[in-house]
Design a protein around this motif. Structure first.
Motif, short mmCIF file in Angstrom:
data_model
loop_
_atom_site.label_atom_id
_atom_site.label_comp_id
_atom_site.label_asym_id
_atom_site.label_seq_id
_atom_site.Cartn_x
_atom_site.Cartn_y
_atom_site.Cartn_z
N GLY A 117 1.01 -1.02 -0.12
CA GLY A 117 -0.11 0.02 -0.16
C GLY A 117 0.90 1.17 0.11
O GLY A 117 1.01 2.05 -1.00
N CYS A 118 1.83 1.40 1.15
CA CYS A 118 2.61 2.84 1.29
C CYS A 118 4.04 2.44 0.92
O CYS A 118 4.54 3.13 0.91
N ASP A 119 4.46 1.11 1.52
CA ASP A 119 5.66 0.87 1.63
C ASP A 119 6.52 1.61 2.63
O ASP A 119 7.64 1.80 2.77
N GLY A 121 5.42 1.49 6.42
CA GLY A 121 4.67 1.24 7.76
C GLY A 121 3.51 1.81 7.93
O GLY A 121 3.09 1.83 9.04
N GLN A 122 3.00 2.61 6.99
CA GLN A 122 1.63 3.42 7.49
C GLN A 122 0.20 2.85 7.16
O GLN A 122 -0.76 3.45 7.58
N CYS A 123 0.12 1.51 6.71
CA CYS A 123 -1.27 1.24 6.01
C CYS A 123 -1.53 -0.10 6.44
O CYS A 123 -2.72 -0.34 6.66
N GLY A 124 -0.54 -1.06 6.84
CA GLY A 124 -0.96 -2.31 7.10
C GLY A 124 -1.32 -3.50 5.98
O GLY A 124 -1.11 -4.72 6.54
N CYS A 126 0.50 -4.76 3.95
CA CYS A 126 1.67 -5.93 3.77
C CYS A 126 1.71 -6.65 4.89
O CYS A 126 2.58 -7.56 5.30
N CYS A 138 6.83 -4.86 4.72
CA CYS A 138 7.47 -3.62 4.07
C CYS A 138 8.47 -3.07 4.49
O CYS A 138 9.40 -2.49 4.12
#
Ligand SMILES: Cc1cc2nc3c(=O)[nH]c(=O)nc-3n(C[C@H](O)[C@H](O)[C@H](O)COP(=O)(O)OP(=O)(O)OC[C@H]3O[C@@H](n4cnc5c(N)ncnc54)[C@H](O)[C@@H]3O)c2cc1C
Ligand code: SF4
Ligand code: FES
Ligand code: FES
Lengths: 259, 337
Positions: A117-119, A121-124, A126, A138
């Protein structure tokens, strides 16, 4: 390739110095790597290697033990060989030291369930389960996972039987576009273990005592799942799905078919 | 991301020696801050030494000597484990609360206690390599000073840097007077009081703390305290969870009936280090634990704030947050707001 620090001979130093002056220091310090190798092939096809035939032979001799066929068409630098268990199957991969666990799963092992998603650590999106705990793939270097066991969304079902959390997400429509879903489900599966152990959260009111096997309220689920962002806003359905999976009790869907 | 050599070791001295011999090397712990910054090209190590396999993860009570009654927490232990350990939840619940107020479950499962202390500022100009930033590139200027500085400091900043330090865990450690134990080359151990560990920016904002290159955080020592029953961590942020603090307050009250024997208060989100609210602490000593006294002390502390253009709201918010935290703590650690 981390241990190919074979010292260069004087001949080789001269050869590399002529061909790739910018890279000479790097080659002396950390050995020949795949980027150098690819560049050399370029030089060879341009005919620039002919005057250095002796050196070139040694180069190619070294290049052979690089398992080229197993690699994607990208340059590998500072290669690291990693043994991993992925969804209970042992894997050995040679990766560039920079490769994240997420990219290793998606690009090398072709397990594209875990999403980028963001690569950062901000979205989860992964989220995977590493040695039993949910983590962000990520921000995990694959090189640091030697000997570890990873469970991804692809590994949750048992012989065509969905994991109860997967079934609950289906029943409660815990998604719209589905992009965040693999991360949500892996996260929720690990959350069940955390609740069983009695791990606390920021909204827990009984910090000083540990209550094992706790049943999570809606607020507790929301707080504990806050590391998984859903841009479609399927949150109420996700909470309902998790509640059903945790209690094993039938919970009414928050949605109904029109008509 | 730039290329780097990857090494791992199970031996602390070996890790220290590897780091010491290469000024461009970094330790890799949970990676949740370092990898992010490497992807942004803010951090550019050419060698990573993976220290997650060092045997420095345990949590144990100190039973002997002058520190008896305290607890030692391994520097490489995970934040989740520190927050949930029985010894911590029972006797140092303030630490549990502060850790659980930070990041997400996934990140806390990865983040180590040492790495958490070492995390760098979230100032957006620090992250943006196209912008001047004295912390990232000394001498280039501070974009936040005249820029969008809503998230920035109201205490202790300098003309060189107005960034805040983002850790929640460290705010609780500050209120608890923790000590950070570090190992140097040749195995010498040095202990740094948490309130001397992080620095104010002064003329060297590129230095976040007083750890030297080549030193390894091996453990965090929590001295015994008497406020486990009366502590609180209150964090105010733009959304309810998974966001950094605008302002946070860690507090512990030692009470004798309704009388405050001592108040321990530290703030996050307001300075380049956890900010010990010593003015408020001094005012509360010996006073009755009442809302009026809490508010008086909180306002006295915040009257010394020097806000920037966009963060004047932090002065009032800071006073309210200190007051709320003190009130919660006076009701009891497990009291509900
Ligand atoms: C999306 C997101 C949200 C977050 N939200 C919050 C929040 O709300 N509150 C909060 O407090 N934090 C938050 N964090 C930050 C997080 O807590 C830190 O990234 C984490 O604690 C860093 O620990 P680590 O082990 O991953 O460190 P790493 O990233 O591995 O290392 C960080 C630095 O510390 C050095 N280091 C690590 N261990 C040691 C040691 N033992 N000795 C010496 N040096 C060492 C490394 O060399 C590196 O320079 C958030 C992070 C992300 C990505
Ligand atoms: S506040 Fe500090 S970190 Fe932010 S731009 Fe200024 S110098 Fe850089
Ligand atoms: S892709 Fe990992 S957290 Fe967004
Ligand atoms: S279902 Fe679309 S992001 Fe969650």
């Amino acid at each position: 390739m981390s241990d190919n620090n074979t010292k260069l001979t004087k001949e080789e130093e001269r050869l590399f110095g002529d061909l790739m002056p910018e890279e000479l220091n790097e080659i002396i310090q950390s050995g020949l790597n795949r980027r150098h190798f690819v560049k050399l092939i370029g030089l060879a096809s341009a005919g620039l290697l002919t005057s250095h035939l002796i050196g070139a032979e040694q180069l190619f001799a070294r290049a052979i033990d690089m398992e080229i066929e197993d690699l994607p068409p990208i340059a590998i630098e500072n290669g690291v060989t990693v043994n991993l268990k992925v969804n209970s199957v042992g894997k050995i991969v040679l990766i560039d030291s920079r490769t994240t666990l997420l990219d290793t799963l998606r690009e090398r092992l072709r397990l594209t369930g875990s999403k980028k998603g963001c690569d950062h650590g901000q979205c989860g999106a992964c989220t995977v389960i590493l040695d039993g705990n949910r983590v962000l793939s990520c921000l995990t270097l694959a090189a640091s996972c030697e000997g570890k066991s990873v469970i991804t969304i692809e590994g949750l079902a048992r012989n065509n039987e969905l994991n109860p959390m997967q079934s609950a997400f289906l029943k409660h429509d815990g998604f719209q576009c589905g992009f965040c879903t693999p991360g949500q489900i892996c996260s929720a599966v690990a959350l069940m273990k955390e609740a069983k152990e009695g791990q606390a959260s920021y909204v827990s009111t009984n910090i000083r005592e540990t209550e094992v096997g706790m049943m999570l309220s809606d607020d507790e689920i929301a707080e504990r799942m806050s590391g998984n962002i859903c841009r479609c806003g399927a949150y109420p359905n996700i909470v309902a799905a998790i509640k059903e999976a945790q209690t094993g009790k039938n919970i009414e869907q928050t949605w109904l078919f029109a008509g | 991301m730039r290329p780097f050599k990857f090494t791992n070791t199970k031996n602390s001295s070996a890790a220290i020696n590897l780091l010491d011999r290469n000024p461009n090397a970094s330790f890799l712990a949970g990676g949740t801050n370092l990898l992010d910054l490497m992807k942004e090209d803010v951090e550019r190590p050419d060698e990573l030494i993976d220290i997650t396999r060092l045997d420095l993860t345990s949590i144990s009570s100190i039973t002997r000597g002058k520190n008896a009654g305290g607890v030692l927490i391994g520097g490489l232990g995970k934040n989740t484990n520190a927050a949930n350990h029985q010894l911590i939840r029972k006797d140092f619940p303030l630490l549990t609360k502060a850790i659980l107020a930070g990041a997400s479950a996934q990140i806390r499962n990865m983040a180590t206690n040492g790495g958490n202390l070492m995390q760098r500022t979230r100032c957006s100009y620090f992250y943006d390599t196209a912008m001047p930033c004295n912390k990232r590139s000394p001498g280039s200027g501070c974009s936040a000073m005249e820029g969008f500085n809503r998230m920035h400091a109201v205490f202790g900043w300098s003309n060189e840097c107005v960034a805040v330090y983002p850790s929640d865990m460290a705010v609780a450690l500050s209120a608890m007077n923790a000590n950070i134990n570090v190992m140097q080359k040749e195995g010498q151990i040095r202990s740094i009081a948490i309130n001397d560990f992080h620095r104010l920016p002064g003329n060297h904002p590129e230095k976040d703390n007083t750890l030297n290159h080549g030193e390894l955080i091996t453990s965090i020592e929590l001295p015994k305290n008497n406020f486990a029953a009366h502590s609180a961590y209150v964090k105010v942020r733009d959304r309810n969870s998974y966001a950094f603090a605008l302002v946070s307050v860690a507090t512990g009250l030692v009470l004798d009936g309704n009388k405050i024997v001592s108040a321990h208060i530290a703030m996050g989100g307001v300075a380049h280090k956890p900010w010990r609210a010593s003015i408020a602490e001094a005012l509360l000593r010996g006073k009755a634990a009442t809302l009026a006294n809490f508010r008086l002390a909180a306002e006295a502390e915040m009257s010394h704030a020097k806000p920037l253009f966009h963060n004047k709201f932090k002065v009032g918010l800071g006073a309210n947050t200190i007051t709320a935290a003190l009130q919660l703590a006076s009701k009891g650690t497990d009291a509900v707001a």
